[in-house]
Design a protein around this motif. Structure first.
Motif: not given
Length: 145
Positions: A1-20
């Motif tokens: 399982m990815p660490d919290m920082g990696q999980q946070r980055q994954m969520v940020l990437d998903i939300e960024t793509n959704e916003a775009i």
């Protein structure tokens, strides 16, 4: 399982793509004619300004005409209460406040008006600049120069 920082980055990437994607869809929104109940030559252009540009509140007649046009165009927002919720008003007073803005009992606040202008394509959505991404783990933090 990815660490919290990696999980946070994954969520940020998903939300960024959704916003775009949402911005792309916004460019494809349906077009509607001008409101027949409005004399567009009499609108003070400052009602479209940001606060920094010298915004002034629109008169109640313009608010009423544009709100009614919106409600008749989008049946899911046909009531003042539903329009109020869309514009960020909460609670039992949403419909009373929308009515007060439409009838001149209250001046419509900047944030609610600006939100309405953006939703109706009369103003461009403001996208603030991100100056930094905070709360990263020390090993993932990158210092700016």
């Amino acid at each position: 399982m990815p660490d919290m920082g990696q999980q946070r980055q994954m969520v940020l990437d998903i939300e960024t793509n959704e916003a775009i994607e949402k911005l792309r869809k916004n460019l494809q929104a349906a077009h509607y004619p001008r409101c027949e109940d409005v004399d567009y030559s009499s609108i003070d252009s400052r009602v479209f300004n940001t606060l920094e540009e010298g915004w002034i509140a629109p008169n109640a007649e313009l608010v009423d005409a544009w709100f009614n046009q919106f409600k008749s165009t989008f049946k899911e927002y046909k009531s003042d209460e539903k329009l109020g919720y869309l514009l960020g008003l909460r609670g039992q007073s949403a419909d009373r406040r929308i009515r007060a803005y439409r009838k001149g009992g209250e001046t419509i606040p900047y944030g609610i008006w600006r939100n309405f202008l953006v939703i109706t394509g009369r103003a461009v959505q403001e996208i603030p600049t991100v100056l930094g991404i905070f709360d990263m783990d020390k090993d993932q933090a990158v210092k700016s120069e």
